[in-house]
Design an enzyme around this catalytic site. Sequence first.
Site, PDB file in Angstrom:
ATOM      1  N   HIS A  74      -3.378 -17.290   1.530  1.00  0.00           N
ATOM      2  CA  HIS A  74      -4.302 -17.600   0.440  1.00  0.00           C
ATOM      3  C   HIS A  74      -3.906 -18.121  -0.854  1.00  0.00           C
ATOM      4  O   HIS A  74      -2.660 -18.362  -1.104  1.00  0.00           O
ATOM      5  CB  HIS A  74      -5.088 -16.286   0.193  1.00  0.00           C
ATOM      6  CG  HIS A  74      -4.008 -15.267  -0.522  1.00  0.00           C
ATOM      7  ND1 HIS A  74      -3.706 -14.311   0.148  1.00  0.00           N
ATOM      8  CD2 HIS A  74      -3.732 -15.037  -1.715  1.00  0.00           C
ATOM      9  CE1 HIS A  74      -2.898 -13.464  -0.429  1.00  0.00           C
ATOM     10  NE2 HIS A  74      -3.029 -14.038  -1.741  1.00  0.00           N
TER      11      HIS A  74
HETATM   12  C1  T46 Z   1      -1.137 -11.874  -2.910  1.00  0.00           C
HETATM   13  C2  T46 Z   1       0.052 -11.467  -2.191  1.00  0.00           C
HETATM   14  C3  T46 Z   1       1.348 -12.052  -3.058  1.00  0.00           C
HETATM   15  C4  T46 Z   1      -6.191  -3.621  -2.221  1.00  0.00           C
HETATM   16  O1  T46 Z   1      -6.968  -2.638  -2.218  1.00  0.00           O
HETATM   17  N1  T46 Z   1      -5.871  -3.873  -3.694  1.00  0.00           N
HETATM   18  C5  T46 Z   1      -4.977  -4.657  -4.070  1.00  0.00           C
HETATM   19  O2  T46 Z   1      -4.844  -4.794  -5.301  1.00  0.00           O
HETATM   20  C6  T46 Z   1      -4.388  -5.530  -3.098  1.00  0.00           C
HETATM   21  C7  T46 Z   1      -3.460  -6.474  -3.757  1.00  0.00           C
HETATM   22  C8  T46 Z   1      -4.722  -5.431  -1.792  1.00  0.00           C
HETATM   23  N2  T46 Z   1      -5.483  -4.475  -1.544  1.00  0.00           N
HETATM   24  C9  T46 Z   1      -5.935  -4.323  -0.040  1.00  0.00           C
HETATM   25  C10 T46 Z   1      -6.601  -5.236   0.731  1.00  0.00           C
HETATM   26  C11 T46 Z   1      -6.002  -5.329   2.103  1.00  0.00           C
HETATM   27  O3  T46 Z   1      -6.993  -4.257   2.834  1.00  0.00           O
HETATM   28  O4  T46 Z   1      -4.567  -4.050   0.695  1.00  0.00           O
HETATM   29  C12 T46 Z   1      -4.785  -4.749   1.870  1.00  0.00           C
HETATM   30  C13 T46 Z   1      -3.565  -5.716   2.114  1.00  0.00           C
HETATM   31  O5  T46 Z   1      -3.932  -6.805   1.263  1.00  0.00           O
HETATM   32  P1  T46 Z   1      -3.655  -8.438   1.785  1.00  0.00           P
HETATM   33  O6  T46 Z   1      -3.987  -8.564   3.103  1.00  0.00           O
HETATM   34  O7  T46 Z   1      -4.347  -9.115   0.871  1.00  0.00           O
HETATM   35  O8  T46 Z   1      -2.130  -8.571   1.613  1.00  0.00           O
HETATM   36  P2  T46 Z   1      -0.945  -9.663   1.347  1.00  0.00           P
HETATM   37  O9  T46 Z   1       0.233  -9.475   1.606  1.00  0.00           O
HETATM   38  O10 T46 Z   1      -1.415 -10.810   2.572  1.00  0.00           O
HETATM   39  O11 T46 Z   1      -1.300 -10.481  -0.291  1.00  0.00           O
HETATM   40  C14 T46 Z   1      -0.924  -9.706  -1.161  1.00  0.00           C
HETATM   41  C15 T46 Z   1      -2.153  -9.808  -2.180  1.00  0.00           C
HETATM   42  O12 T46 Z   1      -3.344  -9.425  -1.675  1.00  0.00           O
HETATM   43  C16 T46 Z   1      -2.396 -11.260  -2.645  1.00  0.00           C
HETATM   44  O13 T46 Z   1      -3.145 -11.067  -3.788  1.00  0.00           O
HETATM   45  O14 T46 Z   1      -1.171 -12.619  -3.935  1.00  0.00           O
HETATM   46  O15 T46 Z   1       0.372 -10.162  -1.814  1.00  0.00           O
END
Ligand code: T46
Length: 136
Positions: free
Chosen positions: A51
């Site tokens: 993303h």
């Molecule tokens: C990014 C990269 C480097 C939350 O509830 N609060 C938060 O602050 C974050 C970051 C995530 N979440 C929840 C949303 C999803 O259910 O945690 C779960 C995993 O998040 P996501 O699939 O977005 O994780 P990544 O590793 O793909 O991305 C993350 C960050 O979301 C994103 O902002 O830049 O790490």
Amino acid sequence: MTLPVEWHRLVVRGDARGTLIPVELGRDVPFPTARVYFISGTMAGVRRGFHAHRALTQLAVCITGSCRFLLDDGASKVEVALDAPGCGVLVRPMIWHEMYDFSSDCVLAVFADGPYDESDYVRDYAEFASLAGAAR
Ligand code: T46
């Protein structure tokens, strides 16, 4: 032009007992920090991210272990390794990013200048490419 990589290193205090990385918000992170989250336990072969953020600026710092980031501004891509404690990279708005090659002991700390907001995510690469192209 190749996407410039903005490295940002946190000072690592190490001694015979191990490692300590102090972070004073407002001094050690180059923007006002609203949120910090930690990524760990990512299995080998798993890629995360996929993303860009519309407005959020982030600093991703390796605490232990290693991983790689792909950064893509829609015109060029660069791969960077976060492979030493304190080694960090800035992820500006509208930079598509993917994280991969996580070591089993990798812990990433991510400092963000805003709260978690799903509407700030661009998760479709075609939409990202279109928005990035329009901004150039
Ligand atoms: C990014 C990269 C480097 C939350 O509830 N609060 C938060 O602050 C974050 C970051 C995530 N979440 C929840 C949303 C999803 O259910 O945690 C779960 C995993 O998040 P996501 O699939 O977005 O994780 P990544 O590793 O793909 O991305 C993350 C960050 O979301 C994103 O902002 O830049 O790490």
